[in-house]
Design an enzyme around this catalytic site. Structure first.
Site, PDB file in Angstrom:
ATOM      1  N   LYS A  69       0.819  -1.299  -0.060  1.00 39.98           N
ATOM      2  CA  LYS A  69      -0.119   0.091  -0.065  1.00 39.98           C
ATOM      3  C   LYS A  69       0.869   1.207  -0.075  1.00 39.98           C
ATOM      4  O   LYS A  69       0.381   2.200  -0.637  1.00 39.98           O
ATOM      5  CB  LYS A  69      -0.948   0.040   1.182  1.00 39.98           C
ATOM      6  N   ASP A 105     -10.521   2.312   2.647  1.00 38.85           N
ATOM      7  CA  ASP A 105     -10.713   1.580   3.682  1.00 38.85           C
ATOM      8  C   ASP A 105     -11.513   2.295   4.892  1.00 38.85           C
ATOM      9  O   ASP A 105     -12.471   1.709   5.503  1.00 38.85           O
ATOM     10  CB  ASP A 105      -9.425   1.257   4.720  1.00 38.85           C
TER      11      ASP A 105
END
Length: 273
Positions: A69, A105
């Protein structure tokens, strides 16, 4: 399959366990989108090459999971506000030479709490446990919900303080060590990795009441150690499976411009655990 089918993927290492291909296949069927979505295992030193190869072969977008990420964040040519705040990217959208980096998220967490669990965050007291990547990824969307206060707690005070400083313009945001927690909260979110080791963050049970929602960002076939601990002290508990489905729906919407329904997909995944 026609040659016009749009290609998407999830890139990680490991990746075989990922539920994302199943989720996105269900979203595509439900919304009648002509696309396929595959898992891609990238070598630990080969994220960039894997993305470049995928784009060369017509890839339209990817989800990015552990441990890439931060590399995805560096690779993006444009970043959304929530990706910048998270310091990490879990969704890339390719448009010519442009790579849009987003982080869905926090959206997934907030959607699962507010829409699915039917618990408002606005004007509530919220405790976020942990100050690592998982916590950083959800802080801005949580603050956007306007909680009365949000306490960021961590084993080491300095790490929580470092993260809070990134959001210095937020007077609602406070910092604590686990040991100093003494108040009760309306919502307690576990963003630590303790559940992976079947452990509970070292917090006082006083943070929970009969009116508390205790939310673990981890999920599994059985309640996590954190969920069991919270339930023993009266809290309502929820795991992170809904967050997984909701963040996937937001990625799907970013790519396709169509928002899928999540309830049936969530129920099907829950039954498979």
């Amino acid at each position: 399959m026609s040659t016009m089918t749009d290609r998407y993927a999830v890139i990680g290492n490991p990746i075989a366990h990922s539920k994302s291909p199943d989720i996105h296949a269900r979203f595509a069927a439900q919304t009648q989108q002509d696309m396929r979505y595959e898992p891609l295992l990238a070598p630990l030193d080969g994220f960039l090459a894997t993305v470049q190869d995928f784009v060369r072969n017509g890839g339209k977008g990817v989800n990015v999971t552990v441990p890439f990420k931060l590399e995805a964040y560096a690779l993006a040519t444009t970043l959304t506000e929530r990706a910048r705040a998270a310091g990490a990217v879990n969704t890339l959208k390719f448009d010519g030479a442009d790579m849009l980096g987003d982080n869905t998220d926090g959206f997934g967490l907030v959607s699962d709490i507010v829409r699915n669990a039917k618990v408002e965050i606005a004007n509530k007291s919220v405790l976020l446990l942990g100050a690592g990547g998982a916590a950083r990824g959800v802080l801005l969307p949580l603050l956007h919900e306007q909680p009365a206060r949000l306490v960021l707690a961590n084993r080491t005070h300095s790490k929580a303080l470092d993260l809070a400083h990134r959001f210095a313009a937020q007077p609602r945001l406070k910092v604590s060590t686990f040991a100093d927690l003494d108040d009760s909260f309306d919502i307690v979110i576990n963003a630590t990795a303790a559940s992976l080791a079947s452990e509970v963050p070292p917090i006082s049970p006083r943070v929970f009441t009969a009116h508390t929602l205790a939310y673990d960002m981890m999920y599994g076939a059985q309640p996590t150690a954190f969920m069991r601990f919270a339930a023993q002290h009266g809290a309502t508990v929820r795991d992170g499976l809904g967050m997984l489905v909701e963040q996937a729906a937001e990625s799907f919407y970013l790519w396709r411009g169509v928002r899928p329904e999540t309830a049936a997909v969530f129920a099907e995944l829950r039954a498979q655990l």
